[in-house]
Design an enzyme around this catalytic site. Structure first.
Site, PDB file in Angstrom:
ATOM      1  N   SER A   1      30.522  45.500  27.797  1.00  0.00           N
ATOM      2  CA  SER A   1      31.903  45.017  27.765  1.00  0.00           C
ATOM      3  C   SER A   1      31.992  43.591  28.281  1.00  0.00           C
ATOM      4  CB  SER A   1      32.758  45.924  28.656  1.00  0.00           C
ATOM      5  OG  SER A   1      34.014  45.336  28.891  1.00  0.00           O
TER       6      SER A   1
ATOM      7  N   TYR B   1      34.261  50.808  37.215  1.00  0.00           N
ATOM      8  CA  TYR B   1      33.949  50.847  35.772  1.00  0.00           C
ATOM      9  C   TYR B   1      33.191  49.577  35.361  1.00  0.00           C
ATOM     10  CZ  TYR B   1      34.662  49.557  30.936  1.00  0.00           C
ATOM     11  OH  TYR B   1      34.450  49.092  29.662  1.00  0.00           O
TER      12      TYR B   1
ATOM     13  N   LYS C   1      29.011  48.743  34.040  1.00  0.00           N
ATOM     14  CA  LYS C   1      28.508  47.993  32.878  1.00  0.00           C
ATOM     15  C   LYS C   1      27.500  46.936  33.333  1.00  0.00           C
ATOM     16  CE  LYS C   1      30.817  50.145  29.681  1.00  0.00           C
ATOM     17  NZ  LYS C   1      30.113  51.123  28.824  1.00  0.00           N
TER      18      LYS C   1
HETATM   19  C1  UD1 Z   1      40.637  46.706  29.795  1.00  0.00           C
HETATM   20  C2  UD1 Z   1      39.786  46.723  31.006  1.00  0.00           C
HETATM   21  C3  UD1 Z   1      38.387  46.344  30.607  1.00  0.00           C
HETATM   22  C4  UD1 Z   1      37.882  47.315  29.577  1.00  0.00           C
HETATM   23  C5  UD1 Z   1      38.821  47.378  28.398  1.00  0.00           C
HETATM   24  C6  UD1 Z   1      38.418  48.539  27.516  1.00  0.00           C
HETATM   25  C7  UD1 Z   1      41.325  46.196  32.852  1.00  0.00           C
HETATM   26  C8  UD1 Z   1      41.654  45.241  33.934  1.00  0.00           C
HETATM   27  N1  UD1 Z   1      40.330  45.838  32.034  1.00  0.00           N
HETATM   28  O1  UD1 Z   1      40.639  45.386  29.286  1.00  0.00           O
HETATM   29  O2  UD1 Z   1      37.563  46.347  31.716  1.00  0.00           O
HETATM   30  O3  UD1 Z   1      36.607  46.942  29.124  1.00  0.00           O
HETATM   31  O4  UD1 Z   1      40.162  47.616  28.827  1.00  0.00           O
HETATM   32  O5  UD1 Z   1      39.276  48.661  26.451  1.00  0.00           O
HETATM   33  O6  UD1 Z   1      41.941  47.231  32.714  1.00  0.00           O
HETATM   34  N2  UD1 Z   1      48.916  44.865  28.917  1.00  0.00           N
HETATM   35  C9  UD1 Z   1      50.279  44.878  29.100  1.00  0.00           C
HETATM   36  N3  UD1 Z   1      50.935  46.071  29.105  1.00  0.00           N
HETATM   37  C10 UD1 Z   1      50.267  47.263  28.958  1.00  0.00           C
HETATM   38  C11 UD1 Z   1      48.881  47.245  28.770  1.00  0.00           C
HETATM   39  C12 UD1 Z   1      48.227  46.028  28.769  1.00  0.00           C
HETATM   40  O7  UD1 Z   1      50.898  43.826  29.238  1.00  0.00           O
HETATM   41  O8  UD1 Z   1      50.922  48.322  29.001  1.00  0.00           O
HETATM   42  C13 UD1 Z   1      48.190  43.585  28.891  1.00  0.00           C
HETATM   43  C14 UD1 Z   1      47.180  43.447  29.992  1.00  0.00           C
HETATM   44  O9  UD1 Z   1      47.748  42.934  31.147  1.00  0.00           O
HETATM   45  C15 UD1 Z   1      46.165  42.506  29.333  1.00  0.00           C
HETATM   46  C16 UD1 Z   1      46.267  42.833  27.834  1.00  0.00           C
HETATM   47  O10 UD1 Z   1      47.503  43.514  27.678  1.00  0.00           O
HETATM   48  O11 UD1 Z   1      46.555  41.179  29.507  1.00  0.00           O
HETATM   49  C17 UD1 Z   1      45.160  43.730  27.366  1.00  0.00           C
HETATM   50  O12 UD1 Z   1      45.096  44.858  28.224  1.00  0.00           O
HETATM   51  P1  UD1 Z   1      44.132  46.098  27.928  1.00  0.00           P
HETATM   52  O13 UD1 Z   1      44.324  46.564  26.539  1.00  0.00           O
HETATM   53  O14 UD1 Z   1      44.311  47.062  29.027  1.00  0.00           O
HETATM   54  O15 UD1 Z   1      42.680  45.452  27.973  1.00  0.00           O
HETATM   55  P2  UD1 Z   1      41.969  44.611  29.139  1.00  0.00           P
HETATM   56  O16 UD1 Z   1      42.725  44.651  30.391  1.00  0.00           O
HETATM   57  O17 UD1 Z   1      41.650  43.266  28.581  1.00  0.00           O
END
Ligand code: UD1
Length: 342
Positions: free
Chosen positions: A127, A152, A156
């Protein structure tokens, strides 16, 4: 005779799409999955898309005896793709031992069997989380690891170290570690896709569930980042494009094209999109008006990360092809399909 590939976690989200691409490329596939975070019906979706059914063994790879028995039966494996792992960041903070135990035991058990049974080729599901907030963007494979924000993420990083140390003393063992950015979307047939259990942690499943009425509103975590619109930026990659990179990696190893015992590739599009850009693009392609509100940042989130894809493009010969809008539409079609099915 077709080459036979073991896919651990093959009924999961990325696993199932990879199984489809492998089978479409003439590989035979055996899946091991304990169904802890997936459903057996995924096999029906795979069969419907490919016209063939993969072999399926349901057990936990942490169980060494069962794994050893498996290898006694499936002696002639050409490669292993290892997806089976826990992946929820928040849960890993609550239950660190569960994460270290599962994600590292599955890996060491598999590597040990590969050495014992002389299985030559290994693809690991890593990842972009290993980079944390990189010093430079886009991030290349050479960027150093940042201290992990969660158990997590740490699994990795440790996993990549374990693989590096193992191939060093086992020259017949080849490994490719694929560092995924943010996989989203579903197969264009809408017969397989992501099946989050409970409240989704990831952005796109939360969006589709909100649009279909299961969630009231999307919470956008932060609008005060130093980005174009203040929301955080990620590199969202279509899961089918991502799956195809695994097929290319397998062929690269089987055809002896690898340049080192362990190779590492970024799998992303090279383009960053902010959370609000994703919301707007979703509205545009689906004609929905997503209900969202801005809330505080989510702890542990980085501001911006997207891939430098040059090395994967040139050396692996792979490139993400499917655009963001098509990808979001596929996620939406999948959401509608699963709700109609229930
Ligand atoms: C997350 C994990 C990452 C993992 C990946 C797997 C965290 C901090 N990181 O990545 O380690 O490898 O998932 O898929 O959790 N967001 C919102 N509202 C939401 C959900 C997400 O605003 O309800 C935003 C988050 O703040 C982020 C973006 O959307 O900026 C993507 O979030 P997400 O899909 O959870 O992925 P990551 O955080 O990048």
């Amino acid at each position: 005779m077709n080459k036979l590939i073991l896919v651990t976690g093959g009924t999961g989200y990325i696993g199932s799409h990879t199984v489809v691409e492998l089978m479409n490329n003439g590989f035979d596939v055996v899946i091991i999955d304990n169904l802890s975070n997936s459903e057996k019906s995924v096999l029906d979706g795979i069969s419907e898309i490919t016209g063939r059914r993969p072999y399926f063994e349901q057990f936990d790879i942490c169980d060494k005896e069962k794994l050893d028995n498996f290898f006694k039966i499936y002696k002639k494996l050409d490669a292993i793709i290892h997806f089976a792992a826990y992946k929820a960041v928040g849960e890993s903070i609550e239950k660190p031992l569960m994460y270290y135990q599962n994600n590292l035991t599955t890996l060491t058990n598999l590597l040990e069997c590969m050495v014992n049974y002389k299985i030559p080729n290994f693809v690991f599901s890593s990842s972009a989380t290993v980079y944390g907030q990189p010093d430079e963007l886009p991030v290349t494979e050479k960027a150093s690891f940042k201290p992990a924000d969660s158990p997590y993420g740490n699994t990795k990083q440790i996993a990549e170290d374990i693989i590096r140390d193992t191939v060093k003393v086992n020259p017949d063992l080849n490994a490719i570690s694929l560092r995924y950015f943010n996989p989203i979307g579903a197969h264009s047939s809408a017969l397989i896709g992501e099946l989050p259990r409970g409240v989704p942690n990831n952005l796109v499943p939360f969006i589709t569930q909100t649009a279909i009425g299961i969630r009231d509103e999307l919470k956008v975590f932060g609008d005060d980042y130093n980005t174009s619109d203040g929301s955080a930026v990620r590199d969202y990659i279509n899961v089918v494009d991502l799956a195809k990179a695994h097929v290319v990696s397998i062929k690269r190893m089987i055809e002896n094209k690898i340049k080192a015992n362990l190779e590492v590739f970024n799998l992303g599009t090279g383009k960053g999109s902010s959370v609000l850009e994703i919301v707007n693009a979703f509205d545009k392609v689906t004609g929905e008006k997503l209900n969202y509100k801005i809330v505080d940042r989510r702890s542990g989130d980085v501001e911006s990360v997207y891939a430098d894809t040059k090395y994967a493009n040139e050396e692996l010969g792979w490139k993400a092809r499917i655009g963001l809008e098509e990808t979001l539409l596929s996620a939406w079609n999948w959401e509608k399909y699963i709700r109609n099915r229930k």
